[in-house]
Design a protein around this motif. Structure first.
Motif, short mmCIF file in Angstrom:
data_model
loop_
_atom_site.label_atom_id
_atom_site.label_comp_id
_atom_site.label_asym_id
_atom_site.label_seq_id
_atom_site.Cartn_x
_atom_site.Cartn_y
_atom_site.Cartn_z
N LEU A 14 44.55 25.91 5.23
CA LEU A 14 45.94 26.31 5.47
C LEU A 14 46.41 27.19 4.31
CD1 LEU A 14 47.39 22.90 6.75
CD2 LEU A 14 46.20 24.69 8.04
N ASP A 53 50.53 26.31 4.54
CA ASP A 53 50.68 25.16 3.66
C ASP A 53 51.96 25.40 2.86
OD1 ASP A 53 50.40 23.09 1.88
OD2 ASP A 53 48.36 23.61 1.26
N ASP A 294 36.67 26.65 -3.63
CA ASP A 294 37.54 26.02 -4.64
C ASP A 294 38.22 24.75 -4.14
OD1 ASP A 294 38.89 27.80 -2.88
OD2 ASP A 294 40.65 27.80 -4.18
N LEU A 324 35.15 36.15 -2.45
CA LEU A 324 35.01 37.60 -2.33
C LEU A 324 35.20 38.23 -3.71
CD1 LEU A 324 34.78 39.95 -0.19
CD2 LEU A 324 37.23 40.22 -0.53
#
Ligand code: MSP
Ligand code: ZN
Length: 555
Positions: A14, A53, A294, A324
């Motif tokens: 999210l 979120d 992460d 990325l």
């Protein structure tokens, strides 16, 4: 539920309602979107659920800085996120937010369940507190000198210079990032989720095929270190859900965020007369989360334990994507490589980016580099030079000589040359279907693209071999017609195979072909079939556009 196909509930992480979507985020959502599209094409039931979120201290403080209520603040980003995803071709079945009554209800239910099941413990803790703003300070909101090496201006959780980790209260010359005041230490009672109670369960679960092997191995380090109880409380002021039966305590955003997956799916299921428990309590369906590396710890340890502790099923699969990088380095604002999705979209079509990501994605947790030279070369050579070229070389003849109509049959009579390995080319293309589907299903998109591009090469070799431009001059219109018709049919197969990656090119191609590009319709080639006049379906990337993207990202 019918039992003839598979049933998947798929989520992506999210997105924080605290900023715009950037190309790093886009990688994970595009990866999941390609997977979902593949499953839908295969006829499986697959729902793709996501949302914003919306809670936590940073959002609360940024809203305040903007003189907005948190609700107004998150609404702007929500609207922008919806547009950005749509323009990237990322198609959710439902996109919600964690700031919803449904999520509040589920969060309270789950909290009550884990509490009643004996998984909550209470502890008094000391935290840094800003005496001017009257707010407890999260680790990242305290800065000071490293207690180990004295490097100044370090965050409250770790030192960027020497790598030491510590508590904000250990910093020397600590300052609140919000007011600049010296934090005081203040005690408060917090609720903790008793994660160590789930150690055995998680040990088994994390080695049980639910995770990529690199992730399983990494998690074993956490078991060696020993799991710790997890603090799920934040004191007021906080933007989030209040903990029932307290006046000034809130659920930590990372508790209600993954529950947001459930709440968003609940809204979708209710709207569509589907059963929530079929996906959250039933092992005949598969629950799949796509996340970035992460946030592995939250998803692979806390989340399965919370689900187990509150009577739900655990995820069947968590796919973790690497990060990325742009031109070989971490995305950076000063280099102009911190690129927002919108900035990219202002200059280029999303199909190029989707193709480039797909051509490099595997199911390993590796970082992926967006190298702009490589990007331009690969897209121009594969998509324009190889793929679109097949349609453009063949359609001119079909248009001018054959009234835009494909041949009645594709059997080329004069193909008695021993070198001719094109005798069964249509079937050869179809025979690759299972391999390509497996690569897509196993998230080995780069292998799928390799197979598809090898077929595109073969289609071009086929055309080069028969040389319709020379054939037509010999007066052999029949063979010319068949060769070009075959070329168009091969193009159709390739577009079908690429349709999870290039959904908008697939739609345009379907209009050009006046035919479906669905995977399931490929067995019969298009014969004696009228097509539309060819118009360039995708343009070459002009490298100037890349410069513009980078320049716009600097400002
Ligand atoms: N809100 C949390 C997730 C909660 S899930 C219950 C969050 N949000 S985020 O906006 O920071 O990140 C959204 C997704 O993008 C995460 O999966 C994150 O790992 C991913 N990425 C963020 N930066 C990225 C790159 N540079 N590269 C690839 N993925 C990246 O985390
Ligand atoms: Zn240090």
């Amino acid at each position: 539920m019918s039992s003839t196909n598979n049933h998947y509930l798929v989520t992506s992480a999210l997105l924080y309602a605290n900023g715009h979507l950037h190309l790093g985020h886009a990688l994970g959502y595009i990866q999941a979107d390609i997977w979902v599209r593949t499953q839908k094409i295969l006829g499986n039931t697959c729902y793709y659920i996501c949302g914003d979120d919306a809670h936590g201290t940073p959002i609360m403080l940024n809203a305040k800085k903007n003189n907005q209520s948190p609700e107004e603040f998150i609404k702007q980003f929500y609207d922008a996120h919806i547009k950005d995803f749509a323009d990237l071709g990322v198609k959710f079945d439902y996109y919600g937010t964690t700031h919803s009554p449904e999520n509040q209800k589920l969060t309270e239910q789950i909290y009550t369940a884990i509490k009643n099941n004996g998984h909550i413990i209470t502890k008094n803790i000391n935290q840094a507190y800003d005496p001017v703003e009257n707010i407890f300070l999260p680790d990242r909101f305290v800065k000071g000198d490293c207690p180990k090496c004295n490097t100044c201006d370090q965050y409250g959780d770790s030192c960027e210079h020497c790598g030491a980790t510590y508590n904000p209260t250990d910093l020397k010359n600590a300052k609140s990032v919000i007011s600049g005041a010296t934090p005081i230490v203040k005690e408060s009672e917090h609720y903790f989720f008793n994660l160590p109670q789930f150690t055995e369960l998680l040990k088994t679960w994390t080695i049980g095929d639910h995770l990529q092997s690199e992730i399983s191995s990494k998690l074993q380090e956490w078991f060696t270190a020993g799991l710790q109880p997890w603090d799920i409380t934040r004191d007021a002021p906080y933007f989030g859900f209040k903990i029932p039966n307290t006046d000034n305590k809130y659920f930590y955003v990372w508790l209600d965020a993954p529950i947001g997956y459930m709440a968003c799916s609940k809204i979708f299921f209710d709207q569509n007369n589907l059963n929530f428990d079929d996906y959250w309590k039933n092992n005949n369906t598969k629950l799949i989360h796509f996340i970035g590396k992460d946030i592995t710890y939250f998803h692979a340890l806390f989340w399965p334990a919370i689900l187990e502790g509150s009577g739900y099923k655990k995820p069947d699969q968590i796919y973790v994507n690497g990060f990325l990088t742009v031109n070989g380095k971490k995305m950076s604002k000063s280099r102009g490589t911190f690129i927002l999705a919108r900035t990219y979209l202002n200059h280029l079509d999303s199909e190029y980016l989707r193709y480039y990501f797909a051509s490099k994605l595997s199911n390993q947790v590796e970082d992926l580099d967006l190298n702009f030279n490589d990007f331009v070369l690969k897209v121009n050579s594969d998509l324009i030079g190889k793929l679109i070229n097949i349609a453009s070389r063949c359609s001119g003849f079909i248009n001018k000589q054959f009234n835009n109509t494909l041949a009645k049959n594709l059997q080329i009579n004069n193909s008695n040359n021993a070198d001719d390995n094109f005798g069964n080319i249509y079937q050869d293309f179809l025979n690759k279907s299972d391999t390509i589907i497996n690569h897509f299903t196993n998230i080995n998109y780069s292998l799928a693209i390799k197979e598809i591009m090898a077929l595109a090469d073969k289609a071009n070799q086929f055309i080069d071999y028969y040389k319709p431009w020379a054939l037509i001059k010999t007066g052999d219109t029949d063979t010319t017609h068949k060769v070009c018709s075959m070329g168009i049919n091969l193009y159709r197969i390739l577009i079908s195979y690429l349709s999870p990656v290039l959904p908008s090119l697939a739609i345009k191609s379907s209009k050009f072909l006046k035919a479906s590009t669905d995977w399931s319709n490929l067995n019969n080639p298009l014969l004696d079939h009228e097509i539309n006049t060819f118009e360039p379906l995708l343009q070459r990337i002009d490298p100037l556009k890349i410069e513009n993207i980078l320049n716009d990202s600097k400002s």
